[in-house]
Motif scaffolding. Structure first.
Motif, PDB file in Angstrom:
ATOM      1  N   ASP A  77       0.837  -1.191   0.000  1.00 31.81           N
ATOM      2  CA  ASP A  77       0.000   0.000   0.000  1.00 31.81           C
ATOM      3  C   ASP A  77       0.876   1.247   0.000  1.00 31.81           C
ATOM      4  OD1 ASP A  77      -0.891  -0.458   3.505  1.00 31.81           O
ATOM      5  OD2 ASP A  77       0.854   0.556   2.645  1.00 31.81           O
ATOM      6  N   GLY A  78       0.260   2.409   0.071  1.00 36.82           N
ATOM      7  CA  GLY A  78       1.001   3.653  -0.020  1.00 36.82           C
ATOM      8  C   GLY A  78       2.005   3.843   1.084  1.00 36.82           C
ATOM      9  N   ALA A  79       1.776   3.244   2.242  1.00 31.84           N
ATOM     10  CA  ALA A  79       2.718   3.364   3.352  1.00 31.84           C
ATOM     11  C   ALA A  79       3.832   2.343   3.271  1.00 31.84           C
ATOM     12  CB  ALA A  79       1.976   3.197   4.683  1.00 31.84           C
ATOM     13  N   GLY A  80       3.778   1.475   2.236  1.00 28.06           N
ATOM     14  CA  GLY A  80       4.815   0.479   2.084  1.00 28.06           C
ATOM     15  C   GLY A  80       4.574  -0.784   2.882  1.00 28.06           C
ATOM     16  N   SER A  81       3.336  -1.000   3.351  1.00 26.82           N
ATOM     17  CA  SER A  81       3.096  -2.181   4.167  1.00 26.82           C
ATOM     18  C   SER A  81       2.798  -3.364   3.268  1.00 26.82           C
ATOM     19  CB  SER A  81       1.928  -1.954   5.135  1.00 26.82           C
ATOM     20  OG  SER A  81       0.699  -2.077   4.496  1.00 26.82           O
ATOM     21  N   VAL A  82       3.263  -4.524   3.683  1.00 33.85           N
ATOM     22  CA  VAL A  82       3.052  -5.738   2.930  1.00 33.85           C
ATOM     23  C   VAL A  82       1.720  -6.330   3.340  1.00 33.85           C
ATOM     24  CG1 VAL A  82       3.945  -8.021   2.449  1.00 33.85           C
ATOM     25  CG2 VAL A  82       5.516  -6.117   2.794  1.00 33.85           C
ATOM     26  N   GLY A  83       0.826  -6.495   2.392  1.00 31.45           N
ATOM     27  CA  GLY A  83      -0.501  -6.993   2.706  1.00 31.45           C
ATOM     28  C   GLY A  83      -0.472  -8.405   3.246  1.00 31.45           C
ATOM     29  N   VAL A  84      -1.394  -8.712   4.131  1.00 29.12           N
ATOM     30  CA  VAL A  84      -1.457 -10.051   4.726  1.00 29.12           C
ATOM     31  C   VAL A  84      -2.862 -10.628   4.605  1.00 29.12           C
ATOM     32  CG1 VAL A  84       0.389  -9.595   6.352  1.00 29.12           C
ATOM     33  CG2 VAL A  84      -1.943  -9.091   7.030  1.00 29.12           C
ATOM     34  N   ASP A  85      -3.660 -10.069   3.676  1.00 30.76           N
ATOM     35  CA  ASP A  85      -5.045 -10.488   3.625  1.00 30.76           C
ATOM     36  C   ASP A  85      -5.255 -11.730   2.773  1.00 30.76           C
ATOM     37  OD1 ASP A  85      -4.201  -8.838   1.549  1.00 30.76           O
ATOM     38  OD2 ASP A  85      -6.251  -8.313   0.977  1.00 30.76           O
ATOM     39  N   ARG A  86      -4.258 -12.163   1.993  1.00 31.94           N
ATOM     40  CA  ARG A  86      -4.395 -13.373   1.192  1.00 31.94           C
ATOM     41  C   ARG A  86      -3.302 -14.352   1.598  1.00 31.94           C
ATOM     42  NH1 ARG A  86      -5.212  -9.394  -2.649  1.00 31.94           N
ATOM     43  NH2 ARG A  86      -3.176  -9.737  -3.622  1.00 31.94           N
ATOM     44  N   PRO A  87      -3.614 -15.639   1.723  1.00 29.43           N
ATOM     45  CA  PRO A  87      -2.661 -16.604   2.250  1.00 29.43           C
ATOM     46  C   PRO A  87      -1.333 -16.634   1.512  1.00 29.43           C
ATOM     47  CG  PRO A  87      -4.847 -17.584   2.166  1.00 29.43           C
ATOM     48  CD  PRO A  87      -4.944 -16.250   1.482  1.00 29.43           C
ATOM     49  N   GLY A  88      -1.334 -16.413   0.196  1.00 30.11           N
ATOM     50  CA  GLY A  88      -0.103 -16.506  -0.561  1.00 30.11           C
ATOM     51  C   GLY A  88       0.862 -15.371  -0.305  1.00 30.11           C
ATOM     52  N   GLN A  89       0.467 -14.374   0.435  1.00 27.90           N
ATOM     53  CA  GLN A  89       1.295 -13.187   0.606  1.00 27.90           C
ATOM     54  C   GLN A  89       2.233 -13.264   1.798  1.00 27.90           C
ATOM     55  OE1 GLN A  89      -2.055 -10.455   0.620  1.00 27.90           O
ATOM     56  NE2 GLN A  89      -1.292  -9.562  -1.278  1.00 27.90           N
ATOM     57  N   VAL A  90       2.102 -14.255   2.609  1.00 31.04           N
ATOM     58  CA  VAL A  90       2.995 -14.402   3.753  1.00 31.04           C
ATOM     59  C   VAL A  90       3.484 -15.838   3.793  1.00 31.04           C
ATOM     60  CG1 VAL A  90       1.936 -12.568   5.120  1.00 31.04           C
ATOM     61  CG2 VAL A  90       1.041 -14.882   5.276  1.00 31.04           C
TER      62      VAL A  90
END
Length: 311
Positions: free
Chosen positions: A4-17
């Motif tokens: 996102d704009g703040a540079g945070s890594v999304g964690v809302d989908r299982p494949g992202q972590v």
């Protein structure tokens, strides 16, 4: 991977972590990291390792009920597993719990580092005659990190016999990973007050507070704020296992973010004596949603500085 704009890594989908160890390399690559730096890894002489594992298997006054060890593998296979995960630099944290142990442990851990390129030369000490001499010898041999375990060792870090050791390490700028908090069970010299007394006497000492100071999060976070070279390692924090008994206070997440970006939070895992996949420690960090910059600092840059490593 969403950023996102703040540079945070999304964690809302299982494949992202990372959820399994096989996911970790892809996750670190997506963060732009060459791998991981883990400041809280244990490698011990065989006999001592068997005894430690026996305690975890059976529980007892130092570990509570104990737990199943996930990475119960021969030493060479454990080293290879860390390499497969992408841990580029790690430690071999041994700790003496009685007189007469530390020097031989240092000989072993320093030899292990000589034949294991990824391992930072590691050492320990205990209040006993000759302690200053063998700590000097370990430093001369290249030790880059020390470990003391106040719960298991049951000694007061303010013991006059090791005051000169703290001073020597502060002068050398070499970090000491200190298990000072009251997990998994309180000890005679655990809690923030004893190590705070050492820091008052040696304010530039580089202390890494193990386990983020759980469950005394407030007090150990305060030490990291007050002293320039105090940091906290993430070992077991933010995992489902730890959250069930000592959850991190949500009100401190902004401070945790600030400390991480300031170089004061470092990745630790307790490998191999953990009851879940290595990836779960990273999953716990990612789901805090403190930003990609924070993850990069905690998982690589901060630990590299503590161990004196370059990318």
């Amino acid at each position: 991977m969403r950023t996102d704009g703040a540079g945070s890594v999304g964690v809302d989908r299982p494949g992202q972590v990372p959820r399994e160890d096989a996911d970790v390399r892809g996750w670190t690559e997506a963060l732009g990291l060459p791998g991981l730096v883990d400041v809280h890894v244990h490698f011990l002489p065989d006999r001592m390792e068997r005894r430690v594992w026996h305690h975890f298997d059976n529980g007892g006054p130092l570990v509570g009920p104990g737990w199943d060890i996930r990475y119960r593998l021969p030493r060479e296979e454990r080293v290879e597993r860390l390499r497969e995960i992408g841990v580029r630099h790690f430690t071999a944290l041994a700790y003496a719990h009685k007189p007469g142990m530390a020097q031989s442990l240092n000989d072993w851990t320093l030899d292990f580092a000589r034949v294991t390129p990824e391992c930072a030369p590691s050492a320990t000490f205990f209040p006993e005659p000759g302690v200053l001499d063998y700590v000097r010898s370990a430093l001369d041999a290249g030790a880059r990190v020390f470990k003391v375990h106040l719960q298991v060792g049951a000694f007061d870090p303010r013991d006059p016999e090791i005051d000169a050791v703290w001073g020597l390490l502060a002068e050398a700028g070499v970090a000491v990973v200190v298990h000072a908090s009251s997990m998994p069970v309180p000890g005679r010299c655990t809690g923030p007050e004893p190590i705070a007394g050492v820091l008052k006497a040696h304010p530039r000492l580089a202390v890494v507070v193990a386990h983020l100071g759980m469950p005394e999060y407030d007090e150990f976070l305060d030490l990291a704020v007050r002293y320039p070279n105090v940091s906290l390692d993430t070992t077991m924090a933010f995992t489902d296992f730890a959250d069930a008994v000592a959850p991190f206070p949500a009100r401190h997440k902004p401070l945790l973010r600030d400390l991480g970006l300031a170089g004061k939070v470092v990745l630790g895992s307790d490998f191999p004596t953990i009851p879940y996949p290595y990836a779960h420690q990273l999953h716990g960090l990612a789901r805090l949603d403190l930003g990609a910059d924070w993850l990069r600092a905690v998982c690589w840059h901060n630990g590299a500085r503590v161990l004196g490593k370059r990318p």
